[in-house]
Design a protein around this motif. Structure first.
Motif, short mmCIF file in Angstrom:
data_model
loop_
_atom_site.label_atom_id
_atom_site.label_comp_id
_atom_site.label_asym_id
_atom_site.label_seq_id
_atom_site.Cartn_x
_atom_site.Cartn_y
_atom_site.Cartn_z
N SER A 210 5.22 2.21 -4.23
CA SER A 210 4.58 3.48 -3.87
C SER A 210 5.61 4.55 -3.58
O SER A 210 5.45 5.71 -3.98
N ALA A 211 6.69 4.17 -2.90
CA ALA A 211 7.75 5.14 -2.59
C ALA A 211 8.42 5.64 -3.86
O ALA A 211 8.68 6.83 -4.03
N LEU A 212 8.69 4.72 -4.80
CA LEU A 212 9.31 5.10 -6.06
C LEU A 212 8.39 6.04 -6.85
O LEU A 212 8.84 7.06 -7.39
N ASP A 213 7.12 5.71 -6.91
CA ASP A 213 6.16 6.55 -7.63
C ASP A 213 6.10 7.95 -7.02
O ASP A 213 6.05 8.95 -7.74
N ALA A 214 6.13 8.01 -5.70
CA ALA A 214 6.04 9.30 -5.02
C ALA A 214 7.27 10.16 -5.28
O ALA A 214 7.16 11.38 -5.44
N LEU A 215 8.44 9.52 -5.32
CA LEU A 215 9.67 10.27 -5.57
C LEU A 215 9.76 10.76 -7.01
O LEU A 215 10.48 11.72 -7.30
N GLN A 216 9.05 10.10 -7.91
CA GLN A 216 9.06 10.51 -9.32
C GLN A 216 7.97 11.54 -9.62
O GLN A 216 7.92 12.08 -10.72
N ASN A 217 7.11 11.80 -8.65
CA ASN A 217 6.00 12.74 -8.86
C ASN A 217 6.41 14.13 -8.37
O ASN A 217 6.59 14.35 -7.17
N GLY B 240 0.79 -1.22 0.00
CA GLY B 240 0.00 0.00 0.00
C GLY B 240 0.82 1.27 0.00
O GLY B 240 2.05 1.26 -0.10
N SER B 241 0.13 2.40 0.14
CA SER B 241 0.75 3.73 0.03
C SER B 241 1.14 4.32 1.38
O SER B 241 1.60 5.45 1.43
N GLY B 242 0.97 3.58 2.46
CA GLY B 242 1.44 4.02 3.77
C GLY B 242 0.50 5.00 4.45
O GLY B 242 -0.55 5.37 3.93
N THR B 243 0.92 5.45 5.62
CA THR B 243 0.13 6.39 6.41
C THR B 243 1.05 7.46 6.99
O THR B 243 2.27 7.30 7.04
N GLY B 244 0.45 8.54 7.46
CA GLY B 244 1.22 9.60 8.09
C GLY B 244 1.99 10.42 7.07
O GLY B 244 1.67 10.42 5.87
N GLU B 245 3.03 11.10 7.55
CA GLU B 245 3.80 12.00 6.69
C GLU B 245 5.26 11.96 7.07
O GLU B 245 5.61 12.04 8.25
N VAL B 246 6.11 11.83 6.08
CA VAL B 246 7.55 11.82 6.27
C VAL B 246 8.17 12.77 5.24
O VAL B 246 7.90 12.64 4.04
N MET B 247 8.96 13.74 5.72
CA MET B 247 9.69 14.62 4.80
C MET B 247 11.04 13.96 4.49
O MET B 247 11.88 13.82 5.38
N PHE B 248 11.20 13.57 3.25
CA PHE B 248 12.38 12.80 2.85
C PHE B 248 13.24 13.63 1.90
O PHE B 248 12.72 14.21 0.94
N VAL C 77 10.16 4.64 5.77
CA VAL C 77 9.27 4.75 4.62
C VAL C 77 9.06 3.38 3.98
O VAL C 77 7.93 2.97 3.72
N VAL C 78 10.14 2.64 3.70
CA VAL C 78 10.03 1.30 3.16
C VAL C 78 10.52 0.30 4.21
O VAL C 78 11.23 0.67 5.13
N LYS C 79 10.14 -0.95 4.03
CA LYS C 79 10.48 -1.95 5.03
C LYS C 79 11.94 -2.35 4.97
O LYS C 79 12.55 -2.68 5.99
N SER C 80 12.52 -2.34 3.78
CA SER C 80 13.92 -2.71 3.66
C SER C 80 14.52 -1.98 2.46
O SER C 80 13.83 -1.70 1.47
N SER C 81 15.80 -1.71 2.57
CA SER C 81 16.51 -1.09 1.45
C SER C 81 16.50 -2.01 0.23
O SER C 81 16.39 -1.55 -0.91
N ALA C 82 16.61 -3.33 0.49
CA ALA C 82 16.64 -4.29 -0.62
C ALA C 82 15.36 -4.25 -1.43
O ALA C 82 15.38 -4.39 -2.66
N LYS D 67 7.45 14.87 0.11
CA LYS D 67 6.48 14.46 1.13
C LYS D 67 6.07 13.02 0.86
O LYS D 67 5.38 12.73 -0.11
N LEU D 68 6.51 12.11 1.72
CA LEU D 68 6.19 10.70 1.60
C LEU D 68 5.37 10.27 2.81
O LEU D 68 4.85 11.11 3.55
N ALA D 69 5.23 8.97 3.03
CA ALA D 69 4.48 8.43 4.16
C ALA D 69 5.28 7.32 4.82
O ALA D 69 6.30 6.87 4.30
N GLU D 70 4.79 6.88 5.97
CA GLU D 70 5.43 5.75 6.66
C GLU D 70 4.88 4.44 6.10
O GLU D 70 3.72 4.36 5.70
N GLN D 71 5.73 3.44 6.08
CA GLN D 71 5.36 2.08 5.70
C GLN D 71 4.72 2.02 4.31
O GLN D 71 3.63 1.48 4.11
N MET D 72 5.42 2.59 3.35
CA MET D 72 4.97 2.52 1.96
C MET D 72 5.58 1.29 1.29
O MET D 72 6.69 0.87 1.64
#
Length: 408
Positions: A167-174, A104-112, A132-137, A158-163
């Motif tokens: 979802s994290a990649l998509d957010a960083l490209q947006n 999923g897309s996570g919850t909350g807010e993280v400034m990365f 933000v993600v569970k593992s670097s791998a 602006k990202l979220a926790e536990q993405m």
């Protein structure tokens, strides 16, 4: 040979003792009596009796059972040894095929923050550390599958926790998730143009930047300078939400001091060096020509000539035309008029970069007193020692203008 016993500390000692014992026993008493002359029928009856004391045979399944037990024990022992020795390595290998990831897309807010020069693996490590993600791998393995490879913009997102990694990649490209202000200032920009660029990117009023720049001495710029011009270093800056106009202008001024210090310029020489560097930045057609342009102006100053730069007149008149008029060259109200006033111009006419600063400090060796760009498309510049050589070069420029009537 049947009398030999295995060592008592041998792992199979008990097994050998139990199996070898019957071969060492004497015959049962009934058998001995038969041997001394008893009837054969009695001896035969005792040998065939199932209740005949110690003379009964071991059941046929006992030895195979013992063998199986021993083999199972050996295998079990070997398994324990292998697990104790190589278990962690095996578990690591098995885990390598099981990348942990959120859904999923996570919850909350993280400034990365993506820093300049961060590679995919670094970004993955930082995302995992930020929760933000569970593992670097999970993130890095996803990157390896992308074609073409993603290009990351520096800045704060602006990202979220536990993405999930996707979802994290998509957010960083947006770009809509980018919440900082990235401003790129080209070499040779004017303070006026820089204020406008800062305002366009940050949304702050131009007047806020103008007000800060008007008090340049409070920022450490030499008080004798006519303005802050020349001390707003051209570079790419990433400003964070909440930073004020004062914060941004101060950052740019300090960056200029950093460059001057690195070049070995003493604080008392900053204005003189920046003034010459700013002129070189505007007049040189290329970085390769900067040291030669520096030599021309240095030679003129050393010979007591006026610098006679059209660029200084254009700056003082408030325009950016390459050519100046006779009236402009005779205007005494323009304090930047180097046709009328000797020495360096009143102050910097642009904001120079490191190459121009270096050229101001280290002019090339040469006898030149003149230069002119003869091809405005290629930037070709001719350097001359005499006025006649220079006049010939100016004719080439005029020919270029004649060939390009579309250019005003």
């Amino acid at each position: 040979m049947t009398d030999r016993q295995p060592p008592t500390d041998h792992p199979f000692a008990e097994f050998f003792r139990n199996d070898a014992a019957p071969a060492q026993r004497t015959a049962p008493p009934s058998s001995r009596r038969d041997a001394r002359g008893g009837s054969g029928s009695r001896g035969t009856r005792h040998r065939g009796s199932s209740s005949g004391g110690g003379g009964s045979k071991r059941p046929r399944w006992v030895v195979p059972l013992i063998t199986v037990v021993v083999i199972v024990g050996l295998l079990g022992g070997a398994g324990v040894f292998l697990f104790n020795t190589f278990g962690s390595q095996v578990q690591s290998l098995l885990a390598g095929n099981q990348v942990e990831d959120y859904e999923g897309s996570g919850t909350g807010e993280v400034m990365f923050v993506v820093n300049d020069g961060d590679i995919g693996e670094t970004i993955g490590d930082n995302l995992a550390a930020a929760g933000v993600v569970k593992s670097s791998a999970a993130f890095y393995d996803l990157l390896l599958k992308q074609n073409p490879a993603p290009v990351f913009q520096t800045g704060t997102f602006k990202l979220a926790e536990q993405m999930s990694a996707q979802s994290a990649l998509d957010a960083l490209q947006n770009p809509d998730n980018k919440v900082d202000f990235t401003v790129t200032i080209p070499e040779g920009s004017s303070a006026k143009g820089i204020y406008q660029e800062l305002s366009d990117v940050t949304g702050l009023p131009v007047s806020d930047f103008e007000a800060v720049g008007a008090n340049w001495a409070a920022l450490g710029v030499p008080a004798e300078a006519p303005s802050i011009e020349g001390f707003l270093f051209p570079a790419t800056y990433v400003f964070q939400p909440g930073e004020t106009a004062t914060d941004m202008i101060t950052t740019m001024v300090n960056r200029t001091f950093q460059s001057l210090d690195a070049a070995g310029v003493a604080p008392e020489d900053r204005l003189k060096v920046v003034t010459l560097a700013a002129l070189i930045q505007k007049e040189a057609g290329s970085v390769e020509d900067m040291a030669k342009v520096s030599r021309v102006f240095t030679n003129r100053l050393n010979a007591g000539w006026n610098m006679e730069s059209d660029a200084t007149i254009a700056y003082g008149a408030g325009h950016s035309r390459v050519e100046t008029t006779q009236a402009e060259r005779e205007d005494p109200s323009n304090i930047y008029n180097t046709y009328l006033y000797p020495g360096l111009p009143a102050g910097p006419i642009s904001n120079p970069g490191d190459d121009a600063i270096n050229a101001a400090i280290h002019p090339a060796d040469g006898p030149w007193f003149f230069f002119v760009t003869v091809d405005l498309d290629t930037g070709e510049t001719v350097f001359s020692e005499t006025a006649d050589e220079h006049a010939a070069a100016v004719e080439r420029l005029q020919e270029w203008w004649a060939a390009h009537p579309e250019i005003e």
